[in-house]
Write an enzyme that holds these catalytic residues in place. Structure first.
Site, PDB file in Angstrom:
ATOM      1  N   ARG A   1       0.974  -1.272  -0.005  1.00 51.09           N
ATOM      2  CA  ARG A   1       0.246   0.151  -0.119  1.00 51.09           C
ATOM      3  C   ARG A   1       1.000   1.306   0.008  1.00 51.09           C
ATOM      4  O   ARG A   1       0.446   2.194  -0.449  1.00 51.09           O
ATOM      5  CB  ARG A   1      -1.038  -0.047   1.163  1.00 51.09           C
TER       6      ARG A   1
ATOM      7  N   ASP B   1      -7.064  -1.306   4.707  1.00 48.54           N
ATOM      8  CA  ASP B   1      -6.458  -0.564   3.608  1.00 48.54           C
ATOM      9  C   ASP B   1      -6.823   0.891   3.421  1.00 48.54           C
ATOM     10  O   ASP B   1      -5.754   1.488   3.049  1.00 48.54           O
ATOM     11  CB  ASP B   1      -6.656  -1.198   2.344  1.00 48.54           C
TER      12      ASP B   1
END
Length: 410
Positions: free
Chosen positions: A100, A129
């Site tokens: 990420r 996330d």
């Protein structure tokens, strides 16, 4: 509440149904010019169709970014993480988490280049996330506007999403019309499967969930043995063939796949507060972790090794929670990297039916001294009589406490 005026937004775009819907939603709800960023992280999918889908949605050709970032991903994110032997909650090798910050970093870089005033992602409001992306965005560009569609839009069901897609002529594959049996995230380090058929932690995951490894029971009856060379804590060669970071991890994945290595069925604690069950496959990473610990075992002294093991859970938590671009992670990284200066040499690894075993290790900087550990008499490197004073000094506080307890009880 009225939406802020957004001129340009950089969207993390996979080309799949969800992000295609998000792309059109950004255009219709914000009236914004959308710039798409699609990262090749080694997920094993053809990415050029994402370009065609973005063009079909009205995205200008110059606003479509599709980039191969596999080498950067492994070199600058995966390898630094493995120098710390990073494992979250004792098992998870952080394959999703570590990808990420790279995606977020490139989104911000593209936003600066293209003059965009916002970034967007497709993460849901229940997962980790969303935190990972947005903390990274703000760390890199504090005044950027973040659009999180799953937290903003009014769609209450998958049927409503599909209706929106049909209304705006977004192509829907037949297998996307029904509920997917589970969701998948993948990159060069791992694959992650969650949801639906995996939601009951009491039920074994069906075999069709696994995509990166064969079942250990089906692995060859003969072991696979090979060597890995390390330089300053990073792997550089397999069987003495020097490889780039991404090429090397790809090769480890192949070896792990063929031997059923790297499967994990885990119930973990999400940063947002809930527990979730996931099935992870990290074949190459599982091998790398074992091999790295193997070379460290002869090149790191006890104090350094134990301190690293104490720091590692904190480091793992920072990565899991999305705090890669933070002063504390960078401080820990500096200490970890300093410890790796002499973590060099070769490890021999054996793979057999899901197991990874280090069977040999050698280094020009080895701290292993055979004269010290030998049971043969006549060696002068270690005086057995020195142990008496050492033991008595270490036991002194215990003897004092025992005498006190005797006195009190007496």
């Amino acid at each position: 509440m009225s939406k802020p005026a957004i001129k340009k937004v950089v969207l993390a775009y996979s080309g799949g149904l969800d992000t295609s819907i998000i792309l059109k939603w950004l255009q219709t709800e914000y009236g914004a010019e959308v710039i798409t960023f699609t990262a090749d992280l080694g997920q094993g999918e053809e990415l050029e169709p994402a370009r065609a889908k973005a063009l079909a949605a009205g995205v200008k050709p110059e606003n479509i970014f599709i980039e191969d970032v596999r080498e950067e991903f492994v070199r600058d994110f995966v390898f630094p993480m493995f120098r710390a032997n990073t494992v979250y909650e004792g098992q998870y090798l952080l394959g999703t988490s570590i990808a990420r910050p790279l995606i977020a970093k490139r989104q911000i870089e593209i936003a600066r280049k293209m003059g965009a005033d916002a970034v967007s992602h497709g993460s849901t409001g229940k997962g980790n996330d969303q935190v990972r992306y947005e903390v990274a965005y703000y760390a890199l560009e504090p005044d950027i506007h973040v659009i999180a569609p799953w937290r903003e839009w009014d769609f209450k069901s998958r049927e409503a999403l599909l209706d929106f897609a049909e209304k705006h002529q977004i192509q829907i594959a037949k297998d996307k019309r029904g509920e997917a049996p589970f969701s998948v995230d993948a990159n060069l380090l791992h694959s992650s499967s969650e949801g639906k058929v995996l939601e009951d932690p009491a039920v074994e995951a069906p075999e069709f969930v696994y995509m990166r490894t064969i079942a250990p029971e089906d692995a060859p009856d003969k072991a696979t043995v090979f060597t890995m060379d390390f330089e300053k804590g990073d792997p550089i060669a397999i069987d003495s063939v020097t490889m780039s970071p991404a090429t090397l991890l790809t090769r480890l994945n192949e070896l792990g796949h063929a031997n059923g290595v790297g499967r994990l069925d885990l119930v973990e604690n999400r940063y947002v507060g809930m527990k979730s069950r996931g099935v992870y496959e990290t074949p190459g990473g599982t091998i790398l972790l074992a091999a790295h610990r193997g070379i460290e075992s002869i090149t790191l002294d006890r104090g350094s090794m134990h301190l690293k093991d104490e720091l590692m859970p904190r480091y793992a938590e920072l990565i899991y929670n999305g705090f890669w671009f933070t002063p504390e992670r960078e401080m820990l990284q500096a200490a970890i990297d300093h410890s790796q200066a002499m973590v060099c040499g070769q490890v021999t690894v054996k793979l057999y039916k899901g197991n990874v075993t280090v069977i040999g290790r050698t280094s020009p900087y080895s701290l292993y001294d055979q004269d010290l550990v030998t049971f043969e008499e006549g060696k002068v490197a270690y005086d057995h009589n020195d142990a008496s004073g050492f033991i008595k000094l270490n036991a002194l506080r215990l003897r004092v406490a025992a005498k006190r307890d005797k006195r009190v009880k007496g």
